[in-house]
Design a protein around this motif. Structure first.
Motif, mmCIF file in Angstrom:
data_model
loop_
_atom_site.group_PDB
_atom_site.id
_atom_site.type_symbol
_atom_site.label_atom_id
_atom_site.label_comp_id
_atom_site.label_asym_id
_atom_site.label_seq_id
_atom_site.Cartn_x
_atom_site.Cartn_y
_atom_site.Cartn_z
ATOM 1 N N THR A 105 -13.194 -9.063 -12.662
ATOM 2 C CA THR A 105 -12.579 -7.752 -12.878
ATOM 3 C C THR A 105 -11.282 -7.887 -13.664
ATOM 4 N N GLY A 106 -10.535 -8.938 -13.449
ATOM 5 C CA GLY A 106 -9.263 -9.155 -14.120
ATOM 6 C C GLY A 106 -9.055 -10.627 -14.359
ATOM 7 N N GLY A 107 -7.928 -10.948 -14.962
ATOM 8 C CA GLY A 107 -7.645 -12.344 -15.224
ATOM 9 C C GLY A 107 -6.189 -12.578 -15.543
ATOM 10 N N MET A 108 -5.835 -13.845 -15.532
ATOM 11 C CA MET A 108 -4.462 -14.272 -15.748
ATOM 12 C C MET A 108 -4.493 -15.527 -16.599
ATOM 13 N N VAL A 109 -3.517 -15.649 -17.507
ATOM 14 C CA VAL A 109 -3.378 -16.853 -18.315
ATOM 15 C C VAL A 109 -1.921 -17.303 -18.290
ATOM 16 N N ASN A 110 -1.719 -18.604 -18.399
ATOM 17 C CA ASN A 110 -0.380 -19.161 -18.615
ATOM 18 C C ASN A 110 -0.525 -20.477 -19.353
ATOM 19 N N LYS A 124 -6.527 -11.853 -23.153
ATOM 20 C CA LYS A 124 -7.449 -10.906 -23.789
ATOM 21 C C LYS A 124 -8.747 -10.897 -22.981
ATOM 22 N N LEU A 125 -9.087 -9.738 -22.432
ATOM 23 C CA LEU A 125 -10.306 -9.591 -21.647
ATOM 24 C C LEU A 125 -11.331 -8.789 -22.436
ATOM 25 N N TYR A 151 -5.706 -6.071 -23.052
ATOM 26 C CA TYR A 151 -4.727 -7.110 -23.349
ATOM 27 C C TYR A 151 -3.614 -7.095 -22.303
ATOM 28 N N GLY A 152 -3.192 -8.280 -21.904
ATOM 29 C CA GLY A 152 -2.057 -8.409 -21.006
ATOM 30 C C GLY A 152 -0.763 -8.392 -21.798
ATOM 31 N N GLN A 187 3.181 -15.696 -16.809
ATOM 32 C CA GLN A 187 1.786 -15.286 -16.675
ATOM 33 C C GLN A 187 1.539 -13.948 -17.359
ATOM 34 N N SER A 188 0.419 -13.881 -18.082
ATOM 35 C CA SER A 188 -0.025 -12.639 -18.700
ATOM 36 C C SER A 188 -1.266 -12.177 -17.945
ATOM 37 N N TRP A 189 -1.209 -10.979 -17.372
ATOM 38 C CA TRP A 189 -2.290 -10.427 -16.553
ATOM 39 C C TRP A 189 -2.923 -9.233 -17.253
ATOM 40 N N ALA A 190 -4.215 -9.040 -16.994
ATOM 41 C CA ALA A 190 -4.917 -7.836 -17.456
ATOM 42 C C ALA A 190 -6.107 -7.616 -16.541
#
Length: 105
Positions: A47-52, A62-63, A77-78, A86-89
């Motif tokens: 459903t969502g995601g996080m990157v670092n 980018k999802l 886009y986060g 952390q960038s979340w979307a």
């Protein structure tokens, strides 16, 4: 007593040291491209995601999401982040994420 030559020499040394500190304070570490920044992507229940990223770079999550009942894809886009931040979307509905990636911001 201090001589004029010693005072002048001390002033020159102090000025040189202060200018070196000020000059080095503005120098930033070079950013690394995202493919080389050892970035990590985390999927959260499709459903969502996080990157670092571990190294200094500007990055963004980018999802790729799918919408039903008429299947079409869209992107979320986060926020743009730097380095280990952390960038979340997240997609608009549960289980709608089909892909997550980290992109250069």
């Amino acid at each position: 007593m201090f001589s004029a030559k010693r005072i002048a020499a001390g002033a020159v040394v102090a000025t040189a040291a202060a200018s070196a500190v000020l000059a080095s304070g503005g120098v930033a570490q070079a950013d690394v491209p995202v493919p080389e920044a050892n970035c990590h992507v985390y999927n959260i229940f499709n459903t969502g995601g996080m990157v670092n990223c571990e190294l200094p770079t500007w990055h963004q999550a980018k999802l790729t999401c799918v919408a039903w009942p008429v299947p079409f894809t869209y992107w979320k886009y986060g926020p743009i982040q730097y380095g280990q931040n952390q960038s979340w979307a997240s997609c608009d509905s549960p289980g709608a994420m089909v892909r997550i990636e980290v992109i250069q911001a």
